[in-house]
Write a protein that holds these residues in place. Structure first.
Motif, short mmCIF file in Angstrom:
data_model
loop_
_atom_site.label_atom_id
_atom_site.label_comp_id
_atom_site.label_asym_id
_atom_site.label_seq_id
_atom_site.Cartn_x
_atom_site.Cartn_y
_atom_site.Cartn_z
N ASP A 31 0.72 -1.26 0.09
CA ASP A 31 0.15 0.08 -0.21
C ASP A 31 1.04 1.36 -0.05
O ASP A 31 0.54 2.15 -0.71
N THR A 32 2.14 1.21 0.63
CA THR A 32 2.81 2.45 0.83
C THR A 32 3.47 2.52 -0.42
O THR A 32 3.52 3.93 -1.08
N PHE A 33 3.97 1.52 -1.05
CA PHE A 33 4.60 1.68 -2.42
C PHE A 33 3.53 2.13 -3.44
O PHE A 33 4.11 2.87 -4.25
N ILE A 34 2.48 1.79 -3.53
CA ILE A 34 1.67 2.11 -4.43
C ILE A 34 1.04 3.67 -4.29
O ILE A 34 0.86 4.40 -5.38
N SER A 35 0.97 3.96 -3.27
CA SER A 35 0.80 5.55 -2.94
C SER A 35 1.66 6.23 -3.18
O SER A 35 1.57 7.49 -3.71
N GLU A 36 2.89 5.81 -2.97
CA GLU A 36 4.14 6.84 -3.11
C GLU A 36 4.75 6.87 -4.55
O GLU A 36 5.73 7.61 -4.63
N ASN A 37 4.55 5.91 -5.32
CA ASN A 37 4.83 5.43 -6.52
C ASN A 37 3.87 5.17 -7.64
O ASN A 37 3.88 4.04 -8.06
N PRO A 38 2.93 6.14 -7.71
CA PRO A 38 1.96 5.78 -8.54
C PRO A 38 2.13 5.45 -10.11
O PRO A 38 1.39 4.77 -10.98
N THR A 39 3.38 6.10 -10.61
CA THR A 39 3.82 5.76 -12.00
C THR A 39 4.96 4.79 -12.06
O THR A 39 5.63 4.96 -13.37
N HIS A 40 5.28 4.25 -11.16
CA HIS A 40 6.46 3.33 -11.25
C HIS A 40 6.33 2.29 -12.10
O HIS A 40 5.06 1.46 -12.50
N PRO A 41 7.19 1.80 -12.94
CA PRO A 41 6.90 0.98 -14.07
C PRO A 41 6.61 -0.49 -13.51
O PRO A 41 6.11 -1.21 -14.53
N ARG A 42 6.94 -0.71 -12.16
CA ARG A 42 6.51 -2.01 -11.90
C ARG A 42 5.30 -2.05 -10.70
O ARG A 42 5.46 -2.97 -9.89
N ILE A 43 4.59 -1.13 -10.79
CA ILE A 43 3.59 -1.02 -9.87
C ILE A 43 2.55 -2.15 -9.71
O ILE A 43 1.87 -2.53 -9.02
N ASP A 44 2.52 -2.70 -11.11
CA ASP A 44 1.59 -3.71 -11.21
C ASP A 44 2.09 -5.02 -10.49
O ASP A 44 1.32 -5.82 -9.81
N TYR A 45 3.51 -5.32 -10.11
CA TYR A 45 3.96 -6.05 -9.40
C TYR A 45 3.41 -5.96 -7.79
O TYR A 45 3.31 -7.01 -7.34
N ALA A 46 3.49 -4.66 -7.44
CA ALA A 46 3.07 -4.32 -6.19
C ALA A 46 1.69 -4.89 -5.76
O ALA A 46 1.11 -5.48 -4.90
#
Length: 236
Positions: free
Chosen positions: A65-80
């Motif tokens: 949840d923290t990673f998703i909220s802080e990195n909404p455009t990260h190329p590997r957000i699908d992995y999170a």
């Protein structure tokens, strides 16, 4: 411990060697000591998997949840999102409960619902993700599990004469979990409840819906569905 790249390499080595508790400790130390380093950003993603494999489910979900909220455009957000869904998926009742024939349909499927929503995010927002296929397959199982729970609740209401509530829960099973085997039971419950409430028009419409999708009249169970109810995005 003076170079974040060295620390990250140690954590990654522990992760590769399946020493997940050690990997977690090193990742946590890295993020605490070098919060703004590039390695710490990657560690915030890697630690989700380390928590998950170490059996620290709550920490894995919090980290996701923290990673998703802080990195909404990260190329590997699908992995999170995928790891978040997988963590809740594997927190569901284990084989011992099934062995002792615990009626899981009567248990609120909180984790199943959360897992379904996380997997649906992967499938709908990242259809080309390498995790989309597995997420879609797991969604089929979760959809059936959630639909079965709605039927269990509807039958509970029927047993207490709360026909309005029972019909509503059956309707939820049809609308939200289209394609689940429980849809047939949901239609039968709705017809029964409408008959009990003397709602002739609704009962007739539901019977017609049943005939259009199954052999025979309500309750006869003569054959399988005539049509495929499965939505395309749930097809395996």
């Amino acid at each position: 411990m003076t170079d974040p790249a060295v620390v990250y390499e140690r954590a990654h080595r522990a992760l590769t060697n399946t020493d997940y508790p050690l990997a977690v400790r090193i990742y946590e130390a890295l993020m605490a000591r070098y919060p703004f380093a590039a390695e710490s950003r990657q560690a915030r993603l890697d630690v989700i998997y380390a928590y998950y494999r170490a059996g620290e489910s709550e920490s894995a979900i919090d980290a996701a949840d923290t990673f998703i909220s802080e990195n909404p455009t990260h190329p590997r957000i699908d992995y999170a999102w995928y790891l978040k869904g997988l963590t809740d998926f594997e927190r569901m009742p284990n084989f011992l409960e099934r062995w002792f024939r615990v009626d899981l349909n009567k248990r609120p499927p909180t984790q199943a619902r959360r897992s379904f929503l996380a997997f649906s995010t992967v499938v709908e927002q990242f259809p080309n993700s390498e995790y989309a296929h597995d997420a879609r397959r797991r969604m089929v199982y979760l959809r059936n599990r959630l639909a079965d729970y709605e039927i269990a609740v509807a039958r509970y209401y029927v047993g207490r004469g709360a026909y309005v509530a029972a019909a509503q829960r059956a309707k939820v099973a049809i609308e939200e979990f289209d394609g689940a085997p429980a849809v047939r039971q949901a239609l039968e419950i709705m017809v029964f409840c409408y008959d009990k409430m003397d709602l002739k028009e609704l009962a007739a419409q539901t019977r017609a819906m049943y005939r259009n999708n199954y052999e025979g009249e309500v309750g006869e169970n003569k054959g399988p569905s005539k049509k495929k109810w499965y939505k395309l995005w749930l097809a395996s």
